[in-house]
Motif scaffolding. Structure first.
Motif, short mmCIF file in Angstrom:
data_model
loop_
_atom_site.label_atom_id
_atom_site.label_comp_id
_atom_site.label_asym_id
_atom_site.label_seq_id
_atom_site.Cartn_x
_atom_site.Cartn_y
_atom_site.Cartn_z
N TYR A 116 28.96 -16.61 36.87
CA TYR A 116 30.03 -17.09 35.98
C TYR A 116 30.84 -15.84 35.65
CZ TYR A 116 26.75 -20.91 35.84
OH TYR A 116 25.88 -21.91 36.22
N ALA A 117 31.61 -15.39 36.63
CA ALA A 117 32.17 -14.05 36.52
C ALA A 117 33.45 -13.90 37.34
CB ALA A 117 31.11 -13.04 36.96
N ALA A 118 33.55 -12.82 38.08
CA ALA A 118 34.78 -12.41 38.74
C ALA A 118 35.06 -13.20 40.02
CB ALA A 118 34.70 -10.91 39.05
N ASP A 119 36.14 -12.83 40.66
CA ASP A 119 36.61 -13.46 41.89
C ASP A 119 35.64 -13.17 43.04
OD1 ASP A 119 37.97 -14.30 44.14
OD2 ASP A 119 39.75 -13.07 43.80
N ILE A 120 34.97 -14.19 43.55
CA ILE A 120 34.02 -13.96 44.65
C ILE A 120 34.73 -13.56 45.94
CG2 ILE A 120 32.23 -15.49 43.72
CD1 ILE A 120 33.15 -17.62 45.76
N CYS A 154 35.29 -17.28 36.45
CA CYS A 154 35.94 -17.46 35.16
C CYS A 154 36.29 -16.15 34.48
CB CYS A 154 35.05 -18.28 34.22
SG CYS A 154 33.39 -17.58 34.00
N GLY A 155 35.95 -15.03 35.12
CA GLY A 155 36.15 -13.75 34.46
C GLY A 155 35.16 -13.58 33.32
N PHE A 156 35.38 -12.53 32.52
CA PHE A 156 34.52 -12.32 31.36
C PHE A 156 34.70 -13.45 30.36
CE2 PHE A 156 35.28 -7.69 32.49
CZ PHE A 156 34.04 -7.54 33.11
N TRP A 157 33.63 -13.77 29.63
CA TRP A 157 33.73 -14.77 28.56
C TRP A 157 34.41 -14.12 27.38
CZ3 TRP A 157 27.79 -15.24 29.26
CH2 TRP A 157 27.52 -15.84 30.49
N TYR A 158 35.57 -14.62 27.01
CA TYR A 158 36.42 -13.93 26.03
C TYR A 158 35.74 -13.78 24.67
CZ TYR A 158 40.30 -12.78 22.98
OH TYR A 158 41.10 -12.15 22.06
N ASP A 159 35.29 -14.88 24.08
CA ASP A 159 34.71 -14.81 22.74
C ASP A 159 33.41 -14.01 22.75
OD1 ASP A 159 34.00 -16.95 24.37
OD2 ASP A 159 33.94 -18.44 22.77
N TYR A 160 32.59 -14.23 23.73
CA TYR A 160 31.32 -13.50 23.86
C TYR A 160 31.57 -12.00 24.02
CZ TYR A 160 27.01 -11.93 26.23
OH TYR A 160 25.88 -11.26 26.60
N ARG A 288 35.34 -1.32 35.35
CA ARG A 288 35.81 -1.56 36.73
C ARG A 288 36.78 -2.73 36.80
NH1 ARG A 288 38.15 -2.37 40.34
NH2 ARG A 288 37.66 -2.28 42.58
N VAL A 289 36.51 -3.78 36.04
CA VAL A 289 37.40 -4.95 36.07
C VAL A 289 38.75 -4.63 35.44
CG1 VAL A 289 37.68 -7.33 35.24
CG2 VAL A 289 35.50 -6.59 36.19
N PHE A 290 38.77 -3.67 34.51
CA PHE A 290 40.03 -3.27 33.87
C PHE A 290 40.80 -2.22 34.67
CE2 PHE A 290 38.59 -5.25 29.85
CZ PHE A 290 39.79 -5.80 29.41
N TYR A 291 40.34 -1.87 35.86
CA TYR A 291 41.10 -0.94 36.69
C TYR A 291 42.55 -1.42 36.82
CZ TYR A 291 37.54 2.24 38.68
OH TYR A 291 36.60 3.22 38.87
N PRO A 292 43.50 -0.50 36.85
CA PRO A 292 44.91 -0.90 36.95
C PRO A 292 45.33 -1.40 38.33
CG PRO A 292 44.72 1.49 36.95
CD PRO A 292 43.33 0.96 36.68
N GLY A 296 41.12 -7.49 38.26
CA GLY A 296 40.62 -8.41 37.24
C GLY A 296 41.51 -9.62 37.03
N ASP A 297 42.63 -9.67 37.72
CA ASP A 297 43.61 -10.75 37.56
C ASP A 297 43.55 -11.70 38.76
OD1 ASP A 297 45.84 -12.39 37.38
OD2 ASP A 297 47.31 -10.75 37.50
N PHE A 298 43.01 -12.91 38.53
CA PHE A 298 43.04 -13.92 39.60
C PHE A 298 43.83 -15.15 39.14
CE2 PHE A 298 38.75 -14.27 37.59
CZ PHE A 298 38.86 -15.52 37.00
N SER A 299 44.81 -14.91 38.26
CA SER A 299 45.59 -16.04 37.72
C SER A 299 46.34 -16.80 38.80
CB SER A 299 46.58 -15.53 36.66
OG SER A 299 47.43 -14.52 37.19
N ASN A 300 46.66 -16.14 39.91
CA ASN A 300 47.36 -16.84 40.99
C ASN A 300 46.45 -17.84 41.71
OD1 ASN A 300 45.82 -14.70 42.09
ND2 ASN A 300 47.07 -14.67 43.94
N LYS A 301 45.15 -17.77 41.45
CA LYS A 301 44.20 -18.72 42.04
C LYS A 301 43.75 -19.77 41.03
CE LYS A 301 42.14 -15.38 45.30
NZ LYS A 301 40.86 -14.79 45.77
N SER A 302 44.24 -19.69 39.82
CA SER A 302 43.75 -20.57 38.76
C SER A 302 43.88 -22.05 39.11
CB SER A 302 44.50 -20.30 37.45
OG SER A 302 44.15 -21.25 36.46
#
Length: 337
Positions: A116-120, A154-160, A288-292, A296-302
Protein backbone atom coordinates in the motif's frame (compact mmCIF):
# COMPACT_ATOMS: atom_id res chain seq x y z
CA UNK A 1 -9.46 -18.59 -16.90
CA UNK A 2 -12.79 -17.56 -18.45
CA UNK A 3 -13.05 -13.88 -19.29
CA UNK A 4 -16.82 -13.44 -19.47
CA UNK A 5 -19.93 -14.33 -17.51
CA UNK A 6 -21.31 -16.08 -20.58
CA UNK A 7 -18.53 -18.68 -20.24
CA UNK A 8 -19.32 -19.51 -16.60
CA UNK A 9 -21.55 -22.17 -15.12
CA UNK A 10 -25.25 -21.42 -14.56
CA UNK A 11 -24.78 -20.93 -10.80
CA UNK A 12 -21.99 -18.33 -11.21
CA UNK A 13 -22.54 -15.14 -9.18
CA UNK A 14 -20.80 -12.16 -10.75
CA UNK A 15 -19.92 -10.50 -7.46
CA UNK A 16 -17.17 -10.61 -4.87
CA UNK A 17 -18.96 -11.42 -1.62
CA UNK A 18 -16.58 -13.42 0.58
CA UNK A 19 -13.47 -11.49 1.55
CA UNK A 20 -10.78 -12.57 4.00
CA UNK A 21 -8.41 -10.00 5.48
CA UNK A 22 -5.18 -10.51 7.36
CA UNK A 23 -4.53 -7.65 9.78
CA UNK A 24 -8.15 -6.49 9.95
CA UNK A 25 -7.50 -4.50 13.13
CA UNK A 26 -4.28 -2.85 11.96
CA UNK A 27 -3.40 0.62 10.70
CA UNK A 28 -4.54 0.06 7.11
CA UNK A 29 -6.49 -3.15 7.68
CA UNK A 30 -9.07 -1.50 9.91
CA UNK A 31 -10.15 1.26 7.47
CA UNK A 32 -10.33 -1.32 4.68
CA UNK A 33 -12.42 -3.61 6.86
CA UNK A 34 -14.76 -0.80 7.92
CA UNK A 35 -15.24 0.33 4.32
CA UNK A 36 -16.04 -3.22 3.16
CA UNK A 37 -18.54 -3.73 5.98
CA UNK A 38 -20.16 -0.39 5.18
CA UNK A 39 -21.07 -1.52 1.65
CA UNK A 40 -23.34 -4.26 3.02
CA UNK A 41 -22.24 -6.40 0.08
CA UNK A 42 -19.45 -8.38 1.65
CA UNK A 43 -19.05 -11.12 4.24
CA UNK A 44 -15.71 -10.16 5.77
CA UNK A 45 -13.62 -12.66 7.71
CA UNK A 46 -10.64 -11.61 9.81
CA UNK A 47 -7.82 -14.15 9.71
CA UNK A 48 -6.38 -13.82 13.19
CA UNK A 49 -3.82 -15.44 15.46
CA UNK A 50 -5.24 -16.86 18.67
CA UNK A 51 -3.13 -14.48 20.73
CA UNK A 52 -3.98 -11.37 18.70
CA UNK A 53 -4.98 -8.41 20.84
CA UNK A 54 -6.41 -6.28 18.03
CA UNK A 55 -9.96 -5.08 18.55
CA UNK A 56 -12.12 -5.91 15.55
CA UNK A 57 -15.25 -4.08 14.36
CA UNK A 58 -18.72 -5.47 14.84
CA UNK A 59 -20.09 -7.44 11.91
CA UNK A 60 -16.86 -9.20 11.01
CA UNK A 61 -16.36 -12.95 11.22
CA UNK A 62 -13.17 -14.30 12.82
CA UNK A 63 -11.18 -17.36 11.77
CA UNK A 64 -8.31 -18.24 14.10
CA UNK A 65 -5.15 -19.66 12.57
CA UNK A 66 -1.71 -20.87 13.58
CA UNK A 67 0.81 -19.60 11.04
CA UNK A 68 3.02 -22.60 11.85
CA UNK A 69 0.20 -24.98 10.85
CA UNK A 70 -0.70 -24.52 7.18
CA UNK A 71 -3.83 -26.66 7.52
CA UNK A 72 -5.40 -24.03 9.78
CA UNK A 73 -4.76 -21.27 7.23
CA UNK A 74 -6.12 -23.36 4.36
CA UNK A 75 -9.25 -24.16 6.37
CA UNK A 76 -9.78 -20.48 7.21
CA UNK A 77 -9.44 -19.43 3.57
CA UNK A 78 -11.63 -22.19 2.11
CA UNK A 79 -14.52 -20.66 0.17
CA UNK A 80 -13.07 -17.13 0.16
CA UNK A 81 -13.06 -15.25 -3.14
CA UNK A 82 -10.55 -12.56 -2.28
CA UNK A 83 -7.73 -12.37 0.28
CA UNK A 84 -6.41 -9.01 1.44
CA UNK A 85 -3.02 -9.08 3.16
CA UNK A 86 -2.14 -6.20 5.49
CA UNK A 87 0.80 -6.93 7.73
CA UNK A 88 3.16 -4.87 9.86
CA UNK A 89 6.85 -4.77 8.82
CA UNK A 90 7.57 -6.67 12.03
CA UNK A 91 5.63 -9.76 10.87
CA UNK A 92 7.83 -12.88 10.88
CA UNK A 93 9.69 -13.43 7.62
CA UNK A 94 7.90 -15.86 5.35
CA UNK A 95 4.40 -15.13 6.68
CA UNK A 96 3.28 -13.55 3.40
CA UNK A 97 4.35 -16.65 1.47
CA UNK A 98 2.61 -18.94 3.96
CA UNK A 99 -0.65 -17.06 3.40
CA UNK A 100 -0.31 -17.09 -0.38
CA UNK A 101 0.56 -20.78 -0.50
CA UNK A 102 -2.43 -21.60 1.72
CA UNK A 103 -4.72 -19.38 -0.38
CA UNK A 104 -3.77 -21.33 -3.49
CA UNK A 105 -4.49 -24.65 -1.77
CA UNK A 106 -7.83 -23.26 -0.57
CA UNK A 107 -8.80 -22.32 -4.13
CA UNK A 108 -8.84 -18.53 -3.62
CA UNK A 109 -8.66 -16.82 -7.04
CA UNK A 110 -7.54 -13.30 -6.04
CA UNK A 111 -4.99 -11.84 -3.62
CA UNK A 112 -4.18 -8.26 -2.63
CA UNK A 113 -0.50 -8.41 -1.58
CA UNK A 114 0.93 -6.45 1.31
CA UNK A 115 1.74 -3.31 -0.70
CA UNK A 116 0.00 0.00 0.00
CA UNK A 117 2.66 2.37 -1.17
CA UNK A 118 4.46 3.82 -4.18
CA UNK A 119 4.17 3.32 -7.93
CA UNK A 120 4.98 -0.33 -8.71
CA UNK A 121 5.85 0.76 -12.24
CA UNK A 122 8.83 2.77 -10.94
CA UNK A 123 11.28 -0.10 -10.54
CA UNK A 124 14.24 2.13 -9.61
CA UNK A 125 12.28 3.78 -6.82
CA UNK A 126 11.22 0.35 -5.53
CA UNK A 127 14.85 -0.77 -5.46
CA UNK A 128 16.01 2.40 -3.69
CA UNK A 129 13.41 2.13 -0.94
CA UNK A 130 14.31 -1.57 -0.53
CA UNK A 131 10.67 -2.71 -0.75
CA UNK A 132 10.20 -3.18 -4.48
CA UNK A 133 12.08 -6.47 -5.01
CA UNK A 134 10.13 -8.25 -2.26
CA UNK A 135 6.83 -6.97 -3.59
CA UNK A 136 7.76 -8.17 -7.07
CA UNK A 137 8.61 -11.57 -5.59
CA UNK A 138 5.23 -11.62 -3.83
CA UNK A 139 3.41 -10.90 -7.08
CA UNK A 140 5.43 -13.51 -8.95
CA UNK A 141 4.59 -16.12 -6.33
CA UNK A 142 0.87 -15.36 -6.57
CA UNK A 143 0.92 -15.73 -10.36
CA UNK A 144 3.05 -18.91 -10.21
CA UNK A 145 0.36 -20.51 -8.05
CA UNK A 146 -2.37 -19.76 -10.60
CA UNK A 147 -3.94 -16.83 -8.77
CA UNK A 148 -4.21 -13.15 -9.73
CA UNK A 149 -3.33 -10.02 -7.77
CA UNK A 150 -4.20 -6.36 -7.39
CA UNK A 151 -1.74 -3.87 -5.86
CA UNK A 152 -2.88 -0.63 -4.24
CA UNK A 153 -0.54 2.23 -5.19
CA UNK A 154 -1.58 5.02 -2.84
CA UNK A 155 1.64 6.71 -1.79
CA UNK A 156 2.28 7.45 1.86
CA UNK A 157 -0.76 7.50 4.15
CA UNK A 158 -1.22 11.22 4.74
CA UNK A 159 -2.79 11.28 8.21
CA UNK A 160 -0.66 8.41 9.50
CA UNK A 161 2.56 9.97 8.18
CA UNK A 162 1.72 13.41 9.53
CA UNK A 163 1.36 11.86 12.99
CA UNK A 164 4.54 9.80 12.68
CA UNK A 165 7.20 12.27 13.70
CA UNK A 166 10.14 13.96 12.04
CA UNK A 167 11.35 10.88 10.15
CA UNK A 168 8.28 10.94 7.89
CA UNK A 169 6.94 14.30 6.72
CA UNK A 170 9.58 16.16 8.75
CA UNK A 171 7.06 17.43 11.31
CA UNK A 172 7.44 16.92 15.05
CA UNK A 173 4.39 18.29 16.82
CA UNK A 174 5.80 17.63 20.30
CA UNK A 175 8.64 20.09 19.72
CA UNK A 176 6.94 22.15 17.00
CA UNK A 177 9.85 21.59 14.67
CA UNK A 178 10.01 20.97 10.94
CA UNK A 179 12.79 19.58 8.78
CA UNK A 180 12.22 20.75 5.19
CA UNK A 181 13.64 18.45 2.52
CA UNK A 182 15.51 20.50 -0.13
CA UNK A 183 13.26 23.53 -0.78
CA UNK A 184 10.07 21.82 0.37
CA UNK A 185 8.38 22.19 -3.03
CA UNK A 186 8.56 18.59 -4.33
CA UNK A 187 5.01 17.28 -4.61
CA UNK A 188 4.11 13.67 -3.87
CA UNK A 189 0.95 11.62 -4.25
CA UNK A 190 -0.42 10.68 -0.84
CA UNK A 191 -3.66 9.12 0.41
CA UNK A 192 -5.56 9.17 3.69
CA UNK A 193 -6.26 5.87 5.41
CA UNK A 194 -9.97 6.29 4.75
CA UNK A 195 -9.39 6.92 1.03
CA UNK A 196 -7.49 3.63 0.77
CA UNK A 197 -10.36 1.86 2.52
CA UNK A 198 -12.90 3.41 0.16
CA UNK A 199 -10.84 2.45 -2.89
CA UNK A 200 -10.63 -1.21 -1.87
CA UNK A 201 -14.36 -1.31 -1.09
CA UNK A 202 -15.20 0.29 -4.46
CA UNK A 203 -12.95 -2.17 -6.25
CA UNK A 204 -14.50 -5.22 -4.61
CA UNK A 205 -18.03 -3.90 -5.17
CA UNK A 206 -17.55 -4.09 -8.94
CA UNK A 207 -18.81 -7.04 -10.96
CA UNK A 208 -16.12 -9.67 -11.22
CA UNK A 209 -16.33 -10.13 -15.01
CA UNK A 210 -17.97 -8.43 -18.01
CA UNK A 211 -21.08 -10.17 -19.34
CA UNK A 212 -19.52 -10.66 -22.77
CA UNK A 213 -17.10 -9.03 -25.20
CA UNK A 214 -19.56 -6.16 -25.76
CA UNK A 215 -19.81 -5.26 -22.07
CA UNK A 216 -17.52 -2.26 -21.53
CA UNK A 217 -18.50 -1.62 -17.90
CA UNK A 218 -15.78 -1.44 -15.28
CA UNK A 219 -15.18 -4.80 -13.58
CA UNK A 220 -12.70 -6.25 -11.13
CA UNK A 221 -11.07 -8.06 -14.05
CA UNK A 222 -10.03 -4.63 -15.41
CA UNK A 223 -7.52 -4.32 -12.57
CA UNK A 224 -6.15 -7.84 -12.29
CA UNK A 225 -2.34 -8.19 -12.21
CA UNK A 226 -2.04 -4.40 -12.21
CA UNK A 227 -1.60 -1.54 -9.81
CA UNK A 228 -4.64 0.51 -8.79
CA UNK A 229 -3.51 4.14 -8.52
CA UNK A 230 -5.30 6.38 -6.05
CA UNK A 231 -4.48 9.53 -4.14
CA UNK A 232 -6.03 12.04 -1.80
CA UNK A 233 -3.62 14.86 -2.54
CA UNK A 234 -0.69 15.86 -4.69
CA UNK A 235 1.04 17.91 -2.04
CA UNK A 236 4.43 19.32 -1.05
CA UNK A 237 5.92 19.72 2.41
CA UNK A 238 5.41 23.46 2.18
CA UNK A 239 1.73 22.95 1.38
CA UNK A 240 1.40 20.50 4.27
CA UNK A 241 3.00 23.04 6.61
CA UNK A 242 0.61 25.78 5.49
CA UNK A 243 -2.27 23.44 6.28
CA UNK A 244 -0.77 22.57 9.68
CA UNK A 245 -0.49 26.25 10.55
CA UNK A 246 -4.11 26.87 9.56
CA UNK A 247 -5.35 23.93 11.62
CA UNK A 248 -3.23 24.71 14.70
CA UNK A 249 -3.55 28.49 14.50
CA UNK A 250 0.23 28.90 14.49
CA UNK A 251 2.72 30.86 12.40
CA UNK A 252 6.32 30.29 11.34
CA UNK A 253 7.50 31.99 14.52
CA UNK A 254 5.99 29.16 16.58
CA UNK A 255 8.08 26.53 14.79
CA UNK A 256 11.78 25.68 14.59
CA UNK A 257 12.54 25.16 10.90
CA UNK A 258 15.65 23.53 9.45
CA UNK A 259 16.57 22.26 5.98
CA UNK A 260 18.23 19.05 4.78
CA UNK A 261 19.08 17.74 1.33
CA UNK A 262 17.00 14.70 0.40
CA UNK A 263 19.95 12.84 -1.11
CA UNK A 264 22.03 13.36 2.05
CA UNK A 265 19.12 12.32 4.25
CA UNK A 266 18.51 9.21 2.13
CA UNK A 267 22.18 8.16 2.13
CA UNK A 268 22.45 8.64 5.90
CA UNK A 269 19.33 6.57 6.50
CA UNK A 270 20.50 3.85 4.10
CA UNK A 271 23.89 3.63 5.79
CA UNK A 272 22.21 3.07 9.16
CA UNK A 273 19.84 0.43 7.80
CA UNK A 274 22.75 -1.44 6.20
CA UNK A 275 24.32 -1.90 9.64
CA UNK A 276 21.03 -3.15 11.06
CA UNK A 277 19.61 0.05 12.53
CA UNK A 278 16.04 -0.20 11.21
CA UNK A 279 14.99 2.85 13.22
CA UNK A 280 16.30 4.87 10.26
CA UNK A 281 14.27 3.05 7.60
CA UNK A 282 11.52 5.70 7.59
CA UNK A 283 14.15 8.38 7.05
CA UNK A 284 15.51 6.76 3.88
CA UNK A 285 12.02 5.82 2.66
CA UNK A 286 10.45 9.27 2.90
CA UNK A 287 13.56 11.14 1.79
CA UNK A 288 13.81 9.07 -1.39
CA UNK A 289 10.18 9.62 -2.35
CA UNK A 290 10.62 13.37 -1.85
CA UNK A 291 13.52 13.50 -4.34
CA UNK A 292 13.00 16.42 -6.75
CA UNK A 293 12.98 13.98 -9.70
CA UNK A 294 9.17 13.60 -9.50
CA UNK A 295 9.27 9.92 -8.54
CA UNK A 296 6.78 10.50 -5.73
CA UNK A 297 4.20 11.98 -8.10
CA UNK A 298 1.96 9.49 -9.92
CA UNK A 299 -1.02 11.83 -10.26
CA UNK A 300 -1.04 11.30 -14.02
CA UNK A 301 -1.95 7.65 -13.33
CA UNK A 302 -4.63 8.41 -10.76
CA UNK A 303 -7.79 6.30 -11.10
CA UNK A 304 -9.80 8.29 -8.55
CA UNK A 305 -12.36 9.33 -11.14
CA UNK A 306 -12.64 5.81 -12.53
CA UNK A 307 -13.48 4.50 -9.04
CA UNK A 308 -15.66 7.52 -8.20
CA UNK A 309 -13.55 8.39 -5.17
CA UNK A 310 -14.39 11.67 -3.42
CA UNK A 311 -12.27 14.81 -3.35
CA UNK A 312 -10.98 15.33 0.17
CA UNK A 313 -10.24 18.47 2.14
CA UNK A 314 -6.56 18.93 3.01
CA UNK A 315 -7.15 20.78 6.27
CA UNK A 316 -9.68 18.22 7.50
CA UNK A 317 -7.20 15.45 6.75
CA UNK A 318 -4.45 17.39 8.51
CA UNK A 319 -6.68 17.68 11.58
CA UNK A 320 -7.30 13.92 11.41
CA UNK A 321 -3.55 13.35 11.44
CA UNK A 322 -3.07 15.64 14.45
CA UNK A 323 -5.96 13.92 16.24
CA UNK A 324 -4.27 10.59 15.53
CA UNK A 325 -1.27 11.71 17.61
CA UNK A 326 -3.52 12.07 20.65
CA UNK A 327 -5.18 8.72 19.96
CA UNK A 328 -1.79 6.98 19.70
CA UNK A 329 -0.84 8.54 23.03
CA UNK A 330 -4.00 7.17 24.63
CA UNK A 331 -3.26 3.71 23.26
CA UNK A 332 0.21 3.78 24.80
CA UNK A 333 -1.27 4.82 28.16
CA UNK A 334 -3.79 1.97 28.04
CA UNK A 335 -1.06 -0.55 27.24
CA UNK A 336 1.06 0.74 30.11
CA UNK A 337 -1.82 0.64 32.62
Amino acid sequence: MAKYVKDQSADFRNTIERVAIIGAGGTIGLPITNALLKTGRHIVTAISREDSGNKLPEGILVATVDYNDEATIVAALKGQQFVIITMAPTAPKGTHSKIVQAAAKAGVPYVMPNWYAADIGNVKLGQDILLGPQDQANRNEIESLGMQWVNICCGFWYDYSLAGGESRFGLDFSTRSLTIYDDGNAQISTSTLSQVGRAVAKLLSLNELPEDENDKNLTLSTFLNKGVYIQSFLVSQNEMFESVKRVTGTTNSNWTITHEATNKRYENGLAQVKVGNMMHFSKLLYARVFYPDGSGDFSNKSQNELLALPNEDLDQSTKAGIDLIAELGRRVERMAA
